[in-house]
Design an enzyme around this catalytic site. Structure first.
Site, PDB file in Angstrom:
ATOM      1  N   ARG A 116       0.841  -1.178   0.000  1.00 56.42           N
ATOM      2  CA  ARG A 116       0.000   0.000   0.000  1.00 56.42           C
ATOM      3  C   ARG A 116       0.885   1.239   0.000  1.00 56.42           C
ATOM      4  O   ARG A 116       1.976   1.218   0.572  1.00 56.42           O
ATOM      5  CB  ARG A 116      -0.925   0.041   1.224  1.00 56.42           C
ATOM      6  CG  ARG A 116      -1.912  -1.110   1.324  1.00 56.42           C
ATOM      7  CD  ARG A 116      -3.026  -0.946   0.297  1.00 56.42           C
ATOM      8  NE  ARG A 116      -4.063  -1.938   0.450  1.00 56.42           N
ATOM      9  CZ  ARG A 116      -4.102  -3.108  -0.173  1.00 56.42           C
ATOM     10  NH1 ARG A 116      -3.093  -3.447  -0.984  1.00 56.42           N
ATOM     11  NH2 ARG A 116      -5.084  -3.946  -0.001  1.00 56.42           N
ATOM     12  N   THR A 117       0.397   2.303  -0.620  1.00 56.51           N
ATOM     13  CA  THR A 117       1.110   3.580  -0.549  1.00 56.51           C
ATOM     14  C   THR A 117       0.741   4.234   0.772  1.00 56.51           C
ATOM     15  O   THR A 117      -0.324   4.844   0.906  1.00 56.51           O
ATOM     16  CB  THR A 117       0.723   4.498  -1.724  1.00 56.51           C
ATOM     17  OG1 THR A 117       0.988   3.820  -2.944  1.00 56.51           O
ATOM     18  CG2 THR A 117       1.512   5.802  -1.674  1.00 56.51           C
ATOM     19  N   LEU A 118       1.600   4.069   1.771  1.00 54.17           N
ATOM     20  CA  LEU A 118       1.305   4.607   3.092  1.00 54.17           C
ATOM     21  C   LEU A 118       1.694   6.072   3.209  1.00 54.17           C
ATOM     22  O   LEU A 118       1.119   6.802   4.020  1.00 54.17           O
ATOM     23  CB  LEU A 118       2.045   3.791   4.161  1.00 54.17           C
ATOM     24  CG  LEU A 118       1.700   2.302   4.205  1.00 54.17           C
ATOM     25  CD1 LEU A 118       2.515   1.601   5.282  1.00 54.17           C
ATOM     26  CD2 LEU A 118       0.215   2.107   4.463  1.00 54.17           C
ATOM     27  N   ASP A 119       2.668   6.500   2.418  1.00 53.44           N
ATOM     28  CA  ASP A 119       3.127   7.875   2.514  1.00 53.44           C
ATOM     29  C   ASP A 119       3.702   8.274   1.159  1.00 53.44           C
ATOM     30  O   ASP A 119       4.621   7.613   0.672  1.00 53.44           O
ATOM     31  CB  ASP A 119       4.186   8.011   3.610  1.00 53.44           C
ATOM     32  CG  ASP A 119       4.505   9.453   3.930  1.00 53.44           C
ATOM     33  OD1 ASP A 119       3.660  10.315   3.630  1.00 53.44           O
ATOM     34  OD2 ASP A 119       5.584   9.711   4.485  1.00 53.44           O
ATOM     35  N   TRP A 156      -3.205   9.078  -3.712  1.00 49.29           N
ATOM     36  CA  TRP A 156      -2.934  10.265  -2.895  1.00 49.29           C
ATOM     37  C   TRP A 156      -2.882  11.514  -3.772  1.00 49.29           C
ATOM     38  O   TRP A 156      -1.813  12.093  -3.997  1.00 49.29           O
ATOM     39  CB  TRP A 156      -1.629  10.085  -2.122  1.00 49.29           C
ATOM     40  CG  TRP A 156      -1.718   9.016  -1.087  1.00 49.29           C
ATOM     41  CD1 TRP A 156      -1.694   7.681  -1.296  1.00 49.29           C
ATOM     42  CD2 TRP A 156      -1.842   9.202   0.326  1.00 49.29           C
ATOM     43  NE1 TRP A 156      -1.802   7.012  -0.101  1.00 49.29           N
ATOM     44  CE2 TRP A 156      -1.896   7.920   0.912  1.00 49.29           C
ATOM     45  CE3 TRP A 156      -1.912  10.332   1.159  1.00 49.29           C
ATOM     46  CZ2 TRP A 156      -2.009   7.734   2.278  1.00 49.29           C
ATOM     47  CZ3 TRP A 156      -2.028  10.142   2.520  1.00 49.29           C
ATOM     48  CH2 TRP A 156      -2.079   8.851   3.067  1.00 49.29           C
TER      49      TRP A 156
END
Length: 243
Positions: free
Chosen positions: A20-23, A126
């Site tokens: 997952r793209t956490l940041d 995001w």
């Protein structure tokens, strides 16, 4: 039933774990847009920031899909993924051969559902996305964020521009009204981008402008804005402490 050679059985872990793209890593900042009498002006800088490092200075964040313009703030790789997704959708429409293509409003609605679906899958894209278009003599300007929240307005500013540029854009709407000319719209957008360059440490003064009219979408080559740094407030040695 347990096989006789159960001692030789090995259990292997999945080769590719779920990611997952956490940041976001490489990001772009504000996109500024305003609607005028005959179209829409959209602007964004070309900086891709690696954290606080101004790493990539030639990253376009305005993309044309037929008569629709997409501008993106946030994670650059997610924005590129979204553009590829929309290009695939447009190719699918072309293959149908009926001459019907999604307009700005339809793409805006599609992006809202896509962003909401990704958010519910705990794998958000995001980005804040600006969608602009012109069809049937009607301009369209809308925003979609990473939660799937979406709205239309005559002015839009994403990122830090939502705090600094939006008041300038709204003042221009109050001053000129619905008959605002292109030159007036371009002037206030340039002023907004200058203010963001002075105050936002994640931007540069290398700006792309896009004009969305009944004739289509035209994205200019990046150009540097003229700036002025001799204000007394900018000169630390001359700064006076208020009493």
């Amino acid at each position: 039933c347990i096989p006789n050679n159960y001692n030789n059985i090995t259990i292997s872990a999945p080769s590719d774990p779920t990611k997952r793209t956490l940041d976001p890593y490489v990001t772009g900042t504000s996109v500024v847009a305003i609607r005028y009498k005959d179209g829409i002006i959209v602007a964004a800088d070309t900086l891709g920031s690696y954290g606080s490092l101004a790493r990539y200075r030639e990253v376009p964040r305005l993309s044309a899909l037929g008569d629709v313009l997409i501008g993106g703030s946030g994670d650059i790789s997610d924005f590129q993924y979204i553009i590829r997704d929309l290009e695939a959708l447009r190719t699918q429409e072309y293959c149908h051969g009926d001459g019907v293509y999604l307009g700005a409003r339809e793409i805006w609605s599609f992006l809202g559902r896509r962003m909401y679906q990704r958010r519910n899958s705990f794998d958000p894209l995001w980005n804040q996305l600006v969608v602009a278009g012109f069809r049937n003599n009607q301009p369209f300007l809308g925003l979609v964020d990473l939660h799937g929240t979406q709205y239309e307005d005559v002015t839009i500013a994403t990122g830090y521009g939502g705090h600094l540029a939006r008041p300038l854009l709204r003042n221009a709407i109050d001053k000129y009204g619905p008959n605002m000319t292109r030159d007036q719209a371009l002037e206030v957008v340039e002023t907004s981008m200058k203010v963001l360059f002075y105050r936002d440490c994640r931007t540069v003064n290398r700006i792309q402008f896009a004009d969305v009219t009944a004739a289509g979408v035209k994205i200019s080559e990046p150009r540097e804005l003229e700036t002025y740094w001799e204000f007394q407030q900018f000169i630390r040695g001359d700064r006076k402490i208020p009493q």
